[in-house]
Write a protein that holds these residues in place. Structure first.
Motif: not given
Length: 219
Positions: A140-165
């Protein structure tokens, strides 16, 4: 790892097996080296045992789904998370699955009932940050691109994996917790434990998948 080599397992909605024996053997040989030949990791530990091993500080890394992030956070251990490595250097790929809501087509459904259904779906999307806290990558892009998600660690550190799922191949018997995964997992596990050679494991995979591929979908 097999997908990183460009390998596929099933085609035509699971009715045809297209397993590449050479690529499968390359992966299985590699896994056997890690467990049997070099003893870098246990070859016969189960799922919960592997979690306990890492949470207890007896393992240097743990390869699993992002949903286990809370297990290690609750254990109070210091850890980080990152993308699964590109072991063989081909196109990057990582195994994945998604939670899916299926809305049946019902011509007789009244508008109020449909609105309630869609409202429930929207409420799930609105809780995407909560899902992300549990380790899932939000779509859900409003969350995926949000500042709150970007600050969520370590979860946001592997978000790029979704592009190669890479998902399990289509088929009535494939998907999370399916017969397909049972067949594949038992063969891979046997190789890692040293109970079966890669060649024999591939033969077993072919034999068992052939039965499923020849079976008509039950729905």
């Amino acid at each position: 790892m097999y997908a990183q080599l460009g390998g596929e397992v099933l085609a035509d909605d699971g009715t045809r097996i297209v397993l590449d024996d050479a690529k499968a053997k390359q992966v299985l040989d590699y896994l056997r080296v890690l467990t049997v030949e070099k003893g870098l990791m246990p070859g016969s530990i189960d799922y919960q045992g592997a979690i306990a091993l890492f949470a207890g500080g007896a393992a240097g890394f743990h390869l699993n789904g992002g949903w286990e992030v809370s297990s290690f956070q609750e254990a109070g251990m210091p850890f980080s998370m990152t993308l699964v490595p590109n072991v063989f250097g081909g196109p990057y790929a990582v195994q994945a699955d998604s939670h899916t809501l299926v809305l049946p087509v019902r011509p007789d459904q009244d508008r109020a009932a449909l609105d309630r259904t869609l409202g429930f779906v929207r409420s799930m999307l609105d809780q995407s940050l909560t899902w992300a806290q549990g380790g899932h990558v939000p779509t859900w892009q409003p969350v995926a691109t949000s500042e709150a998600y970007q600050k969520l660690t370590p979860q946001s550190q592997y978000a790029a994996a979704a592009a190669s799922a890479v998902y399990d191949p289509p088929g009535w018997y494939s998907g999370s917790g399916s017969n397909f995964e049972t067949v594949m997992g038992s063969a891979v596990g046997a190789v890692e434990a040293g109970d079966m050679s890669p060649v024999d494991a591939i033969a077993q995979i072919r034999s068992k998948l052939a039965v499923l591929a020849a079976t008509a979908s039950p729905v």
